[in-house]
Design a protein around this motif. Structure first.
Motif, mmCIF file in Angstrom:
data_model
loop_
_atom_site.group_PDB
_atom_site.id
_atom_site.type_symbol
_atom_site.label_atom_id
_atom_site.label_comp_id
_atom_site.label_asym_id
_atom_site.label_seq_id
_atom_site.Cartn_x
_atom_site.Cartn_y
_atom_site.Cartn_z
ATOM 1 N N THR A 189 0.964 -1.349 -0.009
ATOM 2 C CA THR A 189 -0.026 0.047 0.111
ATOM 3 C C THR A 189 0.595 1.380 -0.070
ATOM 4 O OG1 THR A 189 -0.316 -0.057 2.481
ATOM 5 C CG2 THR A 189 -1.939 -0.974 1.183
ATOM 6 N N THR A 190 0.210 2.309 -0.393
ATOM 7 C CA THR A 190 0.843 3.628 -0.473
ATOM 8 C C THR A 190 -0.183 4.817 0.037
ATOM 9 O OG1 THR A 190 0.096 4.343 -2.520
ATOM 10 C CG2 THR A 190 2.141 3.224 -2.619
ATOM 11 N N SER A 191 0.237 6.005 0.452
ATOM 12 C CA SER A 191 -0.704 6.806 1.220
ATOM 13 C C SER A 191 -1.812 7.085 -0.076
ATOM 14 C CB SER A 191 0.341 7.741 1.540
ATOM 15 O OG SER A 191 0.908 8.557 0.478
ATOM 16 N N GLY A 192 -1.872 6.833 -1.151
ATOM 17 C CA GLY A 192 -2.954 7.359 -2.023
ATOM 18 C C GLY A 192 -2.451 6.904 -3.612
ATOM 19 N N SER A 193 -3.509 6.975 -4.330
ATOM 20 C CA SER A 193 -3.300 6.672 -5.981
ATOM 21 C C SER A 193 -2.212 7.486 -6.541
ATOM 22 C CB SER A 193 -4.597 6.904 -6.549
ATOM 23 O OG SER A 193 -5.014 8.155 -6.530
ATOM 24 N N ALA A 194 -2.119 8.793 -6.257
ATOM 25 C CA ALA A 194 -0.816 9.308 -6.987
ATOM 26 C C ALA A 194 0.466 8.772 -6.291
ATOM 27 C CB ALA A 194 -1.014 11.097 -6.404
ATOM 28 N N ALA A 195 0.452 8.456 -5.168
ATOM 29 C CA ALA A 195 1.519 7.968 -4.679
ATOM 30 C C ALA A 195 1.945 6.470 -5.349
ATOM 31 C CB ALA A 195 1.725 7.755 -2.973
ATOM 32 N N SER A 196 0.932 5.690 -5.637
ATOM 33 C CA SER A 196 0.952 4.422 -6.139
ATOM 34 C C SER A 196 1.551 4.501 -7.625
ATOM 35 C CB SER A 196 0.006 3.775 -6.305
ATOM 36 O OG SER A 196 -0.797 3.558 -4.978
ATOM 37 N N LEU A 197 1.121 5.719 -8.210
ATOM 38 C CA LEU A 197 1.495 5.877 -9.656
ATOM 39 C C LEU A 197 2.918 6.364 -9.829
ATOM 40 C CD1 LEU A 197 0.250 5.572 -12.371
ATOM 41 C CD2 LEU A 197 -0.484 8.080 -12.419
ATOM 42 N N LEU A 275 2.193 14.925 -14.785
ATOM 43 C CA LEU A 275 3.303 14.649 -13.736
ATOM 44 C C LEU A 275 3.884 13.210 -13.569
ATOM 45 C CD1 LEU A 275 2.906 17.663 -11.565
ATOM 46 C CD2 LEU A 275 4.119 17.633 -13.615
ATOM 47 N N ARG A 276 5.137 13.046 -13.408
ATOM 48 C CA ARG A 276 5.591 11.762 -13.266
ATOM 49 C C ARG A 276 5.647 11.547 -11.849
ATOM 50 N NH1 ARG A 276 7.358 14.875 -17.190
ATOM 51 N NH2 ARG A 276 7.630 13.564 -19.423
ATOM 52 N N LEU A 277 6.040 12.639 -11.077
ATOM 53 C CA LEU A 277 6.077 12.604 -9.580
ATOM 54 C C LEU A 277 4.739 12.962 -9.171
ATOM 55 C CD1 LEU A 277 9.645 13.819 -8.809
ATOM 56 C CD2 LEU A 277 8.925 11.489 -9.219
ATOM 57 N N ALA A 278 3.585 12.681 -9.600
ATOM 58 C CA ALA A 278 2.308 12.918 -9.207
ATOM 59 C C ALA A 278 2.173 13.319 -7.597
ATOM 60 C CB ALA A 278 1.349 11.975 -9.829
ATOM 61 N N ASP A 279 2.560 12.634 -6.874
ATOM 62 C CA ASP A 279 2.753 12.913 -5.488
ATOM 63 C C ASP A 279 3.346 13.951 -4.883
ATOM 64 O OD1 ASP A 279 5.091 11.788 -5.713
ATOM 65 O OD2 ASP A 279 4.897 10.260 -3.979
ATOM 66 N N SER A 280 4.141 14.549 -5.943
ATOM 67 C CA SER A 280 5.082 15.997 -5.296
ATOM 68 C C SER A 280 5.026 16.996 -5.933
ATOM 69 C CB SER A 280 6.601 15.376 -5.269
ATOM 70 O OG SER A 280 6.765 14.062 -4.967
ATOM 71 N N GLU A 281 3.794 17.446 -6.314
ATOM 72 C CA GLU A 281 3.488 18.617 -7.226
ATOM 73 C C GLU A 281 4.128 19.810 -6.373
ATOM 74 O OE1 GLU A 281 -0.429 19.134 -8.664
ATOM 75 O OE2 GLU A 281 0.072 21.343 -8.916
ATOM 76 N N PRO A 282 3.703 20.014 -5.185
ATOM 77 C CA PRO A 282 4.328 21.398 -4.558
ATOM 78 C C PRO A 282 5.908 21.410 -4.554
ATOM 79 C CG PRO A 282 2.655 20.221 -3.120
ATOM 80 C CD PRO A 282 3.152 19.170 -4.110
ATOM 81 N N LEU A 283 6.295 20.074 -4.562
ATOM 82 C CA LEU A 283 7.968 20.321 -4.980
ATOM 83 C C LEU A 283 8.360 20.525 -6.243
ATOM 84 C CD1 LEU A 283 10.397 19.527 -2.877
ATOM 85 C CD2 LEU A 283 10.233 17.031 -3.965
ATOM 86 N N CYS A 284 7.662 19.911 -7.211
ATOM 87 C CA CYS A 284 7.912 20.429 -8.491
ATOM 88 C C CYS A 284 7.798 21.811 -8.909
ATOM 89 C CB CYS A 284 7.009 19.508 -9.383
ATOM 90 S SG CYS A 284 7.301 17.749 -9.251
ATOM 91 N N ARG A 285 6.711 22.538 -8.019
ATOM 92 C CA ARG A 285 6.297 23.784 -8.371
ATOM 93 C C ARG A 285 7.498 24.764 -7.602
ATOM 94 N NH1 ARG A 285 2.167 25.390 -10.529
ATOM 95 N NH2 ARG A 285 0.937 23.741 -10.668
ATOM 96 N N ASN A 286 7.762 24.309 -6.608
ATOM 97 C CA ASN A 286 8.931 24.872 -5.878
ATOM 98 C C ASN A 286 10.275 24.922 -6.948
ATOM 99 O OD1 ASN A 286 11.013 25.778 -4.268
ATOM 100 N ND2 ASN A 286 10.775 24.430 -2.881
ATOM 101 N N VAL A 287 10.601 23.777 -7.552
ATOM 102 C CA VAL A 287 11.734 23.702 -8.204
ATOM 103 C C VAL A 287 11.476 24.514 -9.478
ATOM 104 C CG1 VAL A 287 13.367 22.078 -9.502
ATOM 105 C CG2 VAL A 287 12.530 21.501 -7.322
ATOM 106 N N SER A 288 10.248 24.447 -10.036
ATOM 107 C CA SER A 288 9.856 25.108 -11.312
ATOM 108 C C SER A 288 10.279 26.782 -11.489
ATOM 109 C CB SER A 288 8.481 25.037 -11.695
ATOM 110 O OG SER A 288 7.644 26.025 -11.156
ATOM 111 N N GLN A 289 10.454 27.231 -10.029
ATOM 112 C CA GLN A 289 10.769 28.617 -9.939
ATOM 113 C C GLN A 289 12.299 29.027 -10.370
ATOM 114 O OE1 GLN A 289 9.465 29.469 -6.131
ATOM 115 N NE2 GLN A 289 7.325 29.435 -6.843
#
Ligand code: ZN
Length: 331
Positions: A189-197, A275-289
């Motif tokens: 198990t993971t913490s959600g479907s985004a984490a699994s994907l 997004l490949r890291l579907a569970d880490s959108e805030p992190l990706c957004r941070n780096v996108s800056q």
């Protein structure tokens, strides 16, 4: 058998029953698909006493019950005791010419149980050039009823002359939904479907690698390491930690590459779907800056760096130095 292998197993078994399987098969596909298990099943199907018996006929239906699992040959294979089945499996870096010479010698003897002989060479790309050349003759002129099953996740590393003499069978990367359902059934198990994907994406779609990754808690390590990478520009004192973390496993650099790819996608104003890291959108957004030019350059250099490190086998390369230069450039 794993659900994503059912269809290829049936197709290949049908070829065996119809006696259309070449004497040399190259089974290709990414790591963690279960190629070993499939190879074992095919070897058993080739040796099963019901495979070529007249009364069974050679209809397509027969493929569904081969290997039968209860004849003498099947029982010996299952017990790892069949004298006509030879499996080359090694943890060493390479498969030596001596190993292959011994195998070809054994294959040239007649089968003990009169049902042909089967040799399985796992991670066939590990054969040295001399070993591969020693195998060529057997591939050209197979002795008696022998069958060779070569298994490889890096078939491009095999000699072209080996590849061209084999019937090649590529196992596709299975459908994500099928794998995610299977993982859930396994109780992984993971913490959600985004984490699994995401877990599936960072393992390049490999079901067994994803299972092992989640079971080992590696997902936590990925989240931690990528968080540190994102913070590096503001906290340069993390450089040593990040560098050591990225060098722990080759796949860690792939994680970072996926983060940069997703960040670039966001920096370009593209959709967040896919997004490949579907569970880490805030992190990706941070780096996108970091901005498009910086991200594009960092990504190009990282891809190049991974390629250099991968192809450096046997040659003196200082991965730490190269990585430090790259990390310093991006911060
Ligand atoms: Zn059987």
């Amino acid at each position: 058998m794993y659900p994503w292998l059912n269809e290829p197993a049936q197709q290949l078994t049908r070829l065996i029953v119809q006696q259309q399987l070449g004497h040399a098969l190259l089974l290709k596909g990414i790591d963690g698909l279960g190629k070993r298990e499939l190879g074992q099943q095919l070897a058993q199907a080739l040796l099963c006493q019901h495979t070529s018996s007249e009364e069974q006929g050679t209809t397509q239906d027969t493929a569904a019950i081969i290997p039968c699992g209860h004849c003498h040959a099947c029982q010996l294979v299952q017990a790892g005791n069949h004298s006509d089945l030879h499996i080359i499996r090694t943890d060493q870096r390479s498969i030596s010419v001596d190993t292959i010479r011994q195998l070809t010698q054994v294959l040239s003897d007649s089968a003990r149980l009169g049902h042909g002989k089967v040799a399985v060479i796992e991670q066939a790309e590990k054969m040295t050039e001399a070993a591969a050349n020693a195998l060529l003759k057997t591939l050209e002129e197979p002795a008696g009823q022998s069958h060779l099953l070569l298994i490889s996740s890096q078939p491009e590393r095999l000699l072209p002359t080996i590849r061209s003499r084999c019937q090649q069978w590529l196992l596709p990367v299975p459908d994500a939904t099928l794998v995610l359902n299977w993982l859930a059934e396994q109780g992984v198990t993971t913490s959600g479907s985004a984490a699994s994907l995401t877990a599936l994406n960072v393992n390049q779609g490999s079901p067994l690698n994803t299972r092992d990754y989640l079971t080992a808690g590696t997902d936590q390590r990925r989240l931690q390491l990528l968080q540190q990478c994102a913070e590096l520009r503001l906290q340069p004192q993390l450089l040593t930690t990040v560098q050591a973390g990225l060098l722990e496993q080759p796949v860690h650099l792939l994680w970072l590459q996926l983060l940069l790819q997703d960040a670039l996608q966001l920096a370009l104003g593209l959709s967040t779907t896919g997004l490949r890291l579907a569970d880490s959108e805030p992190l990706c957004r941070n780096v996108s800056q970091w901005g498009v030019p910086k991200l594009t350059q960092a990504l190009d250099e990282l891809v190049q760096l991974r390629r250099t490190l991968q192809s450096s086998a046997g040659r003196p390369v200082n991965p730490g130095l190269q990585l430090t230069q790259w990390l310093t450039n991006i911060t």
